[in-house]
Design a protein around this motif. Structure first.
Motif, PDB file in Angstrom:
ATOM      1  N   MET A 162      17.992 -41.682  26.133  1.00 46.63           N
ATOM      2  CA  MET A 162      17.047 -40.972  25.279  1.00 46.63           C
ATOM      3  C   MET A 162      17.044 -41.589  23.883  1.00 46.63           C
ATOM      4  O   MET A 162      18.104 -41.901  23.323  1.00 46.63           O
ATOM      5  CB  MET A 162      17.415 -39.493  25.180  1.00 46.63           C
ATOM      6  N   VAL A 163      15.856 -41.786  23.328  1.00 47.47           N
ATOM      7  CA  VAL A 163      15.723 -42.316  21.973  1.00 47.47           C
ATOM      8  C   VAL A 163      14.722 -41.458  21.198  1.00 47.47           C
ATOM      9  O   VAL A 163      13.976 -40.663  21.776  1.00 47.47           O
ATOM     10  CB  VAL A 163      15.245 -43.785  21.972  1.00 47.47           C
ATOM     11  N   TRP A 164      14.740 -41.631  19.886  1.00 52.12           N
ATOM     12  CA  TRP A 164      13.802 -40.947  19.003  1.00 52.12           C
ATOM     13  C   TRP A 164      12.824 -41.973  18.466  1.00 52.12           C
ATOM     14  O   TRP A 164      13.215 -42.994  17.923  1.00 52.12           O
ATOM     15  CB  TRP A 164      14.550 -40.272  17.859  1.00 52.12           C
ATOM     16  N   LYS A 165      11.527 -41.711  18.618  1.00 53.67           N
ATOM     17  CA  LYS A 165      10.508 -42.616  18.080  1.00 53.67           C
ATOM     18  C   LYS A 165      10.021 -42.074  16.744  1.00 53.67           C
ATOM     19  O   LYS A 165       9.625 -40.912  16.644  1.00 53.67           O
ATOM     20  CB  LYS A 165       9.331 -42.759  19.046  1.00 53.67           C
ATOM     21  N   ASP A 166      10.051 -42.926  15.709  1.00 58.59           N
ATOM     22  CA  ASP A 166       9.596 -42.491  14.393  1.00 58.59           C
ATOM     23  C   ASP A 166       8.075 -42.514  14.319  1.00 58.59           C
ATOM     24  O   ASP A 166       7.391 -42.797  15.311  1.00 58.59           O
ATOM     25  CB  ASP A 166      10.225 -43.356  13.290  1.00 58.59           C
ATOM     26  N   VAL A 167       7.545 -42.212  13.141  1.00 62.96           N
ATOM     27  CA  VAL A 167       6.087 -42.109  12.997  1.00 62.96           C
ATOM     28  C   VAL A 167       5.393 -43.449  13.209  1.00 62.96           C
ATOM     29  O   VAL A 167       4.201 -43.493  13.496  1.00 62.96           O
ATOM     30  CB  VAL A 167       5.728 -41.542  11.596  1.00 62.96           C
ATOM     31  N   GLU A 168       6.137 -44.556  13.064  1.00 63.99           N
ATOM     32  CA  GLU A 168       5.551 -45.881  13.325  1.00 63.99           C
ATOM     33  C   GLU A 168       5.703 -46.291  14.776  1.00 63.99           C
ATOM     34  O   GLU A 168       5.262 -47.376  15.162  1.00 63.99           O
ATOM     35  CB  GLU A 168       6.211 -46.936  12.421  1.00 63.99           C
ATOM     36  N   GLY A 169       6.361 -45.461  15.602  1.00 64.17           N
ATOM     37  CA  GLY A 169       6.538 -45.777  17.008  1.00 64.17           C
ATOM     38  C   GLY A 169       7.744 -46.632  17.313  1.00 64.17           C
ATOM     39  O   GLY A 169       7.877 -47.148  18.428  1.00 64.17           O
ATOM     40  N   HIS A 170       8.661 -46.773  16.340  1.00 59.88           N
ATOM     41  CA  HIS A 170       9.860 -47.581  16.554  1.00 59.88           C
ATOM     42  C   HIS A 170      11.001 -46.709  17.077  1.00 59.88           C
ATOM     43  O   HIS A 170      11.160 -45.552  16.669  1.00 59.88           O
ATOM     44  CB  HIS A 170      10.296 -48.261  15.249  1.00 59.88           C
TER      45      HIS A 170
END
Length: 311
Positions: free
Chosen positions: A101-109
């Motif tokens: 599981m990962v978290w994607k920031d507002v830029e999609g990274h």
């Protein structure tokens, strides 16, 4: 369930788009509801009825809908009903590894999950303002900075704002006047520093720093702030402290006169500003900086002369 957990659960819809699963075995990722591909969640366009009719259940994982050859098990007819599925592929990295599981920031990274990343994703964003570093900088006095922020945003409860809120009768509003100079209705632009009392204080302070070209109008001060907000030069830092301290103590004096019987002269308010700026300068660390030493000596001499003044 506690209040804290209720609040956390209430933001599920806001944070769900940022939780993504990196497919490795595909055994821990729900193929319909989790975010794992650019079409996710598939349940947003594939109906539960179609899922059930195809022989799948809503708890199926990605691994369960892929055959031994790496092909999707769903019906061929789905490609006619849902043509977006035609180009959908998935690479299973290792059947022995759990999905990550990962978290994607507002830029999609992809980012490591942290409360900071969640805050950056959820917070309201606006156009950056030029005066931000004028208010918040490492050498600032926090209560002065908070007050200056209110001044810049024009959020102080001045009489002109009370009129907008329609507080009291029209007659009572006409009787209002500036508590400092007794002329005109106080407002942000009047108090800083057109008001006769405030103008005296500001004139005394701005001559001690590099603000001789700034007049009594708030517009002139705002222009200076936008121009030098990001400056790290020592003389500009002193100017920032002087502006915020002046607005803070003038507002404090305004409130004292309005709500208490206390009243200070312009000279006394000026001394308060000098003392607080001097004390803040003494806490700076500018080793070997001649400009700092000259400025600190100047402010110390000013305060010493004031203490010795019998008046």
């Amino acid at each position: 369930m506690t209040w804290g957990w209720r609040k956390i659960l209430s933001i599920r819809n806001a944070v769900r788009p940022s939780f993504w699963s990196i497919i490795r075995s595909g055994k821990q990722t729900n193929v319909w509801s989790d975010n794992w591909c650019h079409l996710s969640p598939l349940r947003s366009f594939i109906t539960p009825r179609h899922i059930a009719n195809a022989g799948f259940n809503l708890q199926a994982t990605v691994a369960e809908v892929i055959d031994e050859n790496g092909q999707w098990k769903w019906p061929q007819a789905w490609y006619d009903v849902y043509p977006v599925l035609i180009g959908l592929t998935v690479n299973q990295q290792d059947p022995q590894l759990a999905d990550r599981m990962v978290w994607k920031d507002v830029e999609g990274h992809d980012q490591h999950f942290s409360s900071l990343e969640v805050w950056h994703t959820l917070r309201t964003r606006d156009t950056p303002v030029k005066w931000a570093s004028m208010v918040w900088f490492s050498q600032c006095i926090p209560r002065h900075s908070f007050h200056l922020w209110l001044v810049i945003k024009n959020k102080l409860k001045t009489q002109d704002r009370l009129a907008v809120w329609e507080v009291g009768s029209e007659t009572n509003r006409r009787l209002m006047c500036c508590p400092l100079c007794k002329h005109g209705t106080d407002s942000r632009d009047h108090l800083f520093f057109v008001c006769g009392f405030a103008s005296q204080v500001w004139s005394n302070i701005r001559m001690l720093v590099d603000l001789e070209n700034v007049n009594d109008s708030w517009t002139s001060i705002a222009v200076w702030m936008e121009r030098y907000s990001d400056s790290k030069r020592f003389k500009h830092i002193v100017c920032k402290l002087a502006i915020s301290a002046s607005s803070y103590y003038i507002w404090q004096e305004r409130n004292n006169r309005l709500f208490t019987s206390k009243e200070c002269t312009a000279e006394q308010v000026t001394e308060k500003i000098k003392n607080i700026v001097r004390l803040r300068l003494m806490g700076f660390v500018y080793k070997g900086d001649l400009d700092y030493q000259r400025t600190l000596t100047k402010w110390q001499n000013l305060c010493r002369a004031s203490d010795e003044d019998p008046g």
